[in-house]
Design a protein around this motif. Structure first.
Motif, PDB file in Angstrom:
ATOM      1  N   CYS A   1      40.809 -17.622 -34.258  1.00 17.32           N
ATOM      2  CA  CYS A   1      39.547 -17.167 -33.670  1.00 17.32           C
ATOM      3  C   CYS A   1      38.355 -17.525 -34.550  1.00 17.32           C
ATOM      4  O   CYS A   1      37.274 -17.898 -34.047  1.00 17.32           O
ATOM      5  CB  CYS A   1      39.586 -15.658 -33.438  1.00 17.32           C
ATOM      6  SG  CYS A   1      40.774 -15.122 -32.179  1.00 17.32           S
TER       7      CYS A   1
ATOM      8  N   LYS B   1      37.701  -8.529 -31.350  1.00 16.56           N
ATOM      9  CA  LYS B   1      37.752  -7.795 -32.622  1.00 16.56           C
ATOM     10  C   LYS B   1      37.747  -8.716 -33.833  1.00 16.56           C
ATOM     11  O   LYS B   1      37.615  -8.246 -34.963  1.00 16.56           O
ATOM     12  CB  LYS B   1      39.017  -6.935 -32.663  1.00 16.56           C
ATOM     13  CG  LYS B   1      39.083  -5.845 -31.603  1.00 16.56           C
ATOM     14  CD  LYS B   1      40.433  -5.150 -31.643  1.00 16.56           C
ATOM     15  CE  LYS B   1      40.584  -4.116 -30.542  1.00 16.56           C
ATOM     16  NZ  LYS B   1      41.941  -3.506 -30.554  1.00 16.56           N
ATOM     17  N   SER B   2      37.913  -9.998 -33.619  1.00 15.71           N
ATOM     18  CA  SER B   2      38.117 -10.947 -34.710  1.00 15.71           C
ATOM     19  C   SER B   2      36.814 -11.346 -35.385  1.00 15.71           C
ATOM     20  O   SER B   2      35.730 -10.868 -35.025  1.00 15.71           O
ATOM     21  CB  SER B   2      38.793 -12.213 -34.160  1.00 15.71           C
ATOM     22  OG  SER B   2      37.857 -12.994 -33.418  1.00 15.71           O
TER      23      SER B   2
ATOM     24  N   LEU C   1      41.909  -9.331 -28.981  1.00 22.13           N
ATOM     25  CA  LEU C   1      41.946  -9.766 -30.377  1.00 22.13           C
ATOM     26  C   LEU C   1      40.744 -10.648 -30.693  1.00 22.13           C
ATOM     27  O   LEU C   1      40.172 -10.565 -31.788  1.00 22.13           O
ATOM     28  CB  LEU C   1      43.251 -10.523 -30.662  1.00 22.13           C
ATOM     29  CG  LEU C   1      44.547  -9.725 -30.525  1.00 22.13           C
ATOM     30  CD1 LEU C   1      45.754 -10.615 -30.789  1.00 22.13           C
ATOM     31  CD2 LEU C   1      44.555  -8.528 -31.476  1.00 22.13           C
TER      32      LEU C   1
ATOM     33  N   GLU D   1      43.843 -14.411 -36.061  1.00 22.92           N
ATOM     34  CA  GLU D   1      42.521 -14.156 -36.645  1.00 22.92           C
ATOM     35  C   GLU D   1      41.891 -15.455 -37.144  1.00 22.92           C
ATOM     36  O   GLU D   1      40.721 -15.743 -36.869  1.00 22.92           O
ATOM     37  CB  GLU D   1      42.638 -13.152 -37.790  1.00 22.92           C
ATOM     38  CG  GLU D   1      41.366 -12.952 -38.604  1.00 22.92           C
ATOM     39  CD  GLU D   1      40.250 -12.269 -37.841  1.00 22.92           C
ATOM     40  OE1 GLU D   1      39.100 -12.312 -38.327  1.00 22.92           O
ATOM     41  OE2 GLU D   1      40.511 -11.703 -36.772  1.00 22.92           O
ATOM     42  N   GLN D   2      42.668 -16.258 -37.867  1.00 21.58           N
ATOM     43  CA  GLN D   2      42.139 -17.522 -38.374  1.00 21.58           C
ATOM     44  C   GLN D   2      41.833 -18.480 -37.221  1.00 21.58           C
ATOM     45  O   GLN D   2      40.847 -19.223 -37.250  1.00 21.58           O
ATOM     46  CB  GLN D   2      43.123 -18.170 -39.347  1.00 21.58           C
ATOM     47  CG  GLN D   2      42.596 -19.443 -40.006  1.00 21.58           C
ATOM     48  CD  GLN D   2      41.343 -19.214 -40.813  1.00 21.58           C
ATOM     49  OE1 GLN D   2      41.326 -18.402 -41.746  1.00 21.58           O
ATOM     50  NE2 GLN D   2      40.270 -19.902 -40.459  1.00 21.58           N
TER      51      GLN D   2
ATOM     52  N   SER E   1      47.390 -12.503 -38.587  1.00 18.83           N
ATOM     53  CA  SER E   1      46.652 -13.346 -39.532  1.00 18.83           C
ATOM     54  C   SER E   1      46.404 -14.726 -38.949  1.00 18.83           C
ATOM     55  O   SER E   1      45.318 -15.306 -39.111  1.00 18.83           O
ATOM     56  CB  SER E   1      47.426 -13.470 -40.845  1.00 18.83           C
ATOM     57  OG  SER E   1      47.531 -12.225 -41.504  1.00 18.83           O
TER      58      SER E   1
END
Length: 322
Positions: free
Chosen positions: A238, A274-275, A271, A235-236, A232
């Motif tokens: 990115c 994919k983000s 990652l 992801e944020q 998480s």
């Protein structure tokens, strides 16, 4: 035989090399903390590669921080210098002092296709500005222009210190937590090594997580291993990187493409792909179509800052010798 020396100087490491007009050689990494001043490090480097100070004629130093005037204070280490005193002490004919991300930008003029990993497909417009953005110790942002005469020009700036852009309720909660702790929240507060940890700590507070990680590398390692909380955070990270990069594209008209450098992105490249990076990069309301053909690459070249310092120095020497 005269010598040209180039250096890419950060907070922890200073990379030195000789420049032959085309590429760096005899690359060595020294620790700024081991020397009182830059001139001392130059002397130590030359001694280690078997060269004399007397032969040194020209130097380019790429340094973190805004470059102007005679005096320069290094941002991430204790060094400071006077340009005139540095030249006098080492007997230099030419000193080029440039921002470290201006050097990163100049380095993109020599990057090869095999040194680029595609993050977002597109077709670069070669005559348009190119954006270089790099989350690492800090967040660097630079611009590269190809001039009509074939020379290159880097536009230095401090784009890493712009306000962190907030576009969702979750982001506003994270921002509010960081603002309460730090005051002004810049893009670099999140998009850097220490920023990754700050972002994780904000998530812990907002989501009620019990803190587990105390180092940015632990967060990225856990994300790569599939840890949901770490994922998480990454992801944020990115998404914010995409949003900041996209904002800079709009400001600069950077249709020449975007180059991601720095030490963090290569660790999380799969990652990143994919983000939500790409979505956030181009999610600009009525200007979203502007991004349709703009490519984004991750730079894998080993020494782009050193190469860029060499390009900057060579252009200066060519100007002097015309």
């Amino acid at each position: 035989m005269t010598l040209s020396l180039i250096a890419d100087i950060g907070g922890t490491n200073a990379r030195f090399a000789l420049w032959d007009g085309h590429s760096p050689s005899s690359v060595l990494v020294l620790a700024p903390a081991d020397f009182q001043q830059p001139a001392d490090a130059v002397r130590a480097y030359l001694a280690r590669v078997g060269k004399t100070v007397d032969a040194l004629q020209s130097v380019c130093l790429a340094c973190a921080g805004p470059v102007q005037g005679d005096h320069f204070q290094f941002t991430n280490n204790a060094w400071s210098m006077s340009r005139s005193a540095f030249c006098q002490e080492l007997g230099l004919k030419e000193l080029v002092l440039i921002n470290d991300f201006a050097a990163q930008a100049m380095g993109m003029s020599r990057v090869e296709a095999h040194e680029l990993l595609e993050i977002r497909p597109g077709v670069a417009q070669k005559s348009e500005p190119r954006l270089i953005i790099g989350p690492g110790t800090g967040l660097g942002v630079g611009t590269l222009l190809c001039l009509p005469d074939g020379r290159w020009k880097a536009l230095p700036g401090e784009g890493g210190h712009v306000d962190l852009p907030v576009n969702t309720l979750q982001e506003s909660r994270l921002w509010a937590t960081m603002h309460a702790r730090f005051g002004h929240v810049s893009a670099e507060h999140v998009l850097s090594g220490s920023g990754m940890l700050k972002l994780y700590q904000a998530f812990c507070e907002v989501e009620g997580w019990t803190p587990v990680f105390s180092d940015p590398s632990h967060i990225t390692d856990a994300a790569l291993d599939g840890d949901e909380q770490a994922l998480s955070v990454v992801e944020q990270f990115c998404i914010w990187l995409g949003r900041v990069a996209g904002n800079n594209v709009l400001t600069l008209g950077a249709r020449g493409g975007v180059y991601i450098t720095g030490g963090i992105a290569p660790r999380i490249v799969e990652l990143l792909r994919k983000s939500g990076f790409t979505r956030a990069f181009a999610d600009k309301g009525q200007m979203s179509d502007y991004f349709d053909t703009i490519p984004v690459w991750l730079v894998t070249a080993k020494q782009p800052g050193l190469v860029g310092a060499g390009v900057a120095l060579q252009q200066r020497l060519d100007e002097v010798n015309r």
